[in-house]
Enzyme design. Sequence first.
Site, PDB file in Angstrom:
ATOM      1  N   HIS A 267       8.361 -10.360  -2.313  1.00 56.63           N
ATOM      2  CA  HIS A 267       7.121  -9.640  -2.609  1.00 56.63           C
ATOM      3  C   HIS A 267       7.000  -8.392  -1.729  1.00 56.63           C
ATOM      4  CE1 HIS A 267       2.442  -9.791  -2.572  1.00 56.63           C
ATOM      5  NE2 HIS A 267       2.834  -9.269  -3.732  1.00 56.63           N
ATOM      6  N   ARG A 268       6.641  -7.292  -2.331  1.00 53.08           N
ATOM      7  CA  ARG A 268       6.470  -6.000  -1.641  1.00 53.08           C
ATOM      8  C   ARG A 268       7.732  -5.630  -0.849  1.00 53.08           C
ATOM      9  NH1 ARG A 268       0.009  -6.506   0.169  1.00 53.08           N
ATOM     10  NH2 ARG A 268      -0.624  -7.493  -1.769  1.00 53.08           N
TER      11      ARG A 268
ATOM     12  N   GLU B 152      10.077  -7.264  -5.562  1.00 58.34           N
ATOM     13  CA  GLU B 152       8.949  -6.640  -6.268  1.00 58.34           C
ATOM     14  C   GLU B 152       8.401  -5.556  -5.352  1.00 58.34           C
ATOM     15  OE1 GLU B 152       4.397  -6.516  -6.919  1.00 58.34           O
ATOM     16  OE2 GLU B 152       5.572  -6.880  -5.135  1.00 58.34           O
TER      17      GLU B 152
ATOM     18  N   ASP C 111       5.181  -2.145  -5.221  1.00 54.80           N
ATOM     19  CA  ASP C 111       4.037  -1.476  -5.848  1.00 54.80           C
ATOM     20  C   ASP C 111       4.291   0.026  -5.857  1.00 54.80           C
ATOM     21  OD1 ASP C 111       2.338  -3.911  -5.943  1.00 54.80           O
ATOM     22  OD2 ASP C 111       2.578  -3.758  -3.770  1.00 54.80           O
TER      23      ASP C 111
ATOM     24  N   HIS D 214       0.631  -0.107  -1.950  1.00 54.47           N
ATOM     25  CA  HIS D 214      -0.186  -1.098  -2.650  1.00 54.47           C
ATOM     26  C   HIS D 214      -1.603  -0.616  -2.893  1.00 54.47           C
ATOM     27  CE1 HIS D 214      -2.784  -4.653  -3.059  1.00 54.47           C
ATOM     28  NE2 HIS D 214      -1.748  -5.219  -3.641  1.00 54.47           N
TER      29      HIS D 214
ATOM     30  N   GLU E 214       6.050  -2.905  -9.915  1.00 57.23           N
ATOM     31  CA  GLU E 214       4.656  -3.022 -10.360  1.00 57.23           C
ATOM     32  C   GLU E 214       4.046  -1.629 -10.367  1.00 57.23           C
ATOM     33  OE1 GLU E 214       1.685  -5.505  -8.307  1.00 57.23           O
ATOM     34  OE2 GLU E 214       0.171  -4.467  -9.523  1.00 57.23           O
TER      35      GLU E 214
ATOM     36  N   LYS F 157       1.147   0.530 -10.167  1.00 62.42           N
ATOM     37  CA  LYS F 157      -0.161   0.270  -9.542  1.00 62.42           C
ATOM     38  C   LYS F 157      -0.931   1.590  -9.515  1.00 62.42           C
ATOM     39  CE  LYS F 157      -1.478  -3.334  -6.692  1.00 62.42           C
ATOM     40  NZ  LYS F 157      -1.489  -4.743  -7.130  1.00 62.42           N
TER      41      LYS F 157
ATOM     42  N   ASP G 123       6.148 -14.137  -0.333  1.00 63.14           N
ATOM     43  CA  ASP G 123       6.132 -13.436   0.954  1.00 63.14           C
ATOM     44  C   ASP G 123       7.070 -14.098   1.946  1.00 63.14           C
ATOM     45  OD1 ASP G 123       4.159 -11.479   0.446  1.00 63.14           O
ATOM     46  OD2 ASP G 123       2.563 -12.943   0.760  1.00 63.14           O
TER      47      ASP G 123
HETATM   48  O1  G3P Z   1       3.309  -8.206  -8.824  1.00 57.92           O
HETATM   49  C1  G3P Z   1       2.722  -9.391  -8.466  1.00 57.92           C
HETATM   50  C2  G3P Z   1       1.826  -9.282  -7.280  1.00 57.92           C
HETATM   51  O2  G3P Z   1       2.398  -8.410  -6.357  1.00 57.92           O
HETATM   52  C3  G3P Z   1       0.461  -8.811  -7.655  1.00 57.92           C
HETATM   53  O3  G3P Z   1      -0.429  -8.794  -6.565  1.00 57.92           O
HETATM   54  O4  G3P Z   1      -1.892  -7.490  -5.087  1.00 57.92           O
HETATM   55  O5  G3P Z   1       0.301  -8.271  -4.258  1.00 57.92           O
HETATM   56  O6  G3P Z   1       0.186  -6.446  -5.929  1.00 57.92           O
HETATM   57  P1  G3P Z   1      -0.454  -7.696  -5.422  1.00 57.92           P
HETATM   58 CA    CA Z   2       2.433  -6.095  -6.379  1.00 58.52          CA
END
Ligand code: G3P
Ligand code: CA
Length: 249
Positions: free
Chosen positions: A18-19, A45, A47, A60, A120, A122, A242
């Site tokens: 994540h991120r 992933e 943003d 983000h 993503e 955003k 994470d």
């Molecule tokens: O892409 C899935 C997840 O990352 C969405 O939540 O707020 O971490 O971007 P957020």
């Molecule tokens: Ca995200």
Amino acid sequence: MSAPHRIRPWPYPEYLAHRGGGTLAPENTLAAFREGTRYGYRAAECDVKLSADGVSFLLHDDTVDRTSNGTGEAKALTMAQIARLDAGRWRGAAFAGEPMPTLASVAAHCLAQGMALNIEIKPCPGRETETGAAVAREAAALWQHAAMAPLLSSFSVEALRAARDEAPGLPRAMLFERVPDDWRAVLEELGAVAVHCDHRELDEARVREIKSAGYAVMCYTVNRREDAERLLAWGVDAICTDRIDQLGP
Ligand code: G3P
Ligand code: CA
């Protein structure tokens, strides 16, 4: 060429950082991606939004305040201004000077490391269509010769519509907190191949319903092993976490 409305078997790795690298490094920086690579992750992933001068970069929030030494709305800053900000120091001295990367620099890392990417989209409020189109256009060019296309996702229907129209060959996933009852109509309209949802809002019956229609299910943000194992047993295709030091890849 249009992206298929179904992808079977799901070609992306089961676990995504994540991120970029979860919580082990400043989110959405190349330092995070390097952590993901160090832990053997084959997918991540991140943003992505647009600078004032139309460059795709990683962030983000709608402002740069939380994750850099700058202040203000991201959409008001040019890429040159963004590149001068320190997006690492807030996570510790070891990361001082780490910049907010462009999508192009992240693509270079992913392509060199054989890492799949879930972008993503955003958008800052009011820039949904512009951001969806620009990010999709840039991603299609950056990954033009790649073995695995990046997966585009967004909570914004407008952004995904624009991405579909700009780069129909790139696969898309619709982000939901909770998958709505009309999920299928949303995916069909967008030509999306997957739903990506909050795992706390998901149950096994919904996974079965989506999977039996030929679509994929992705979940965010799964940080406990017991949750990951239960979701994978239900047939969830991908887990965004994470805790790259504890789960997967
Ligand atoms: O892409 C899935 C997840 O990352 C969405 O939540 O707020 O971490 O971007 P957020
Ligand atoms: Ca995200």
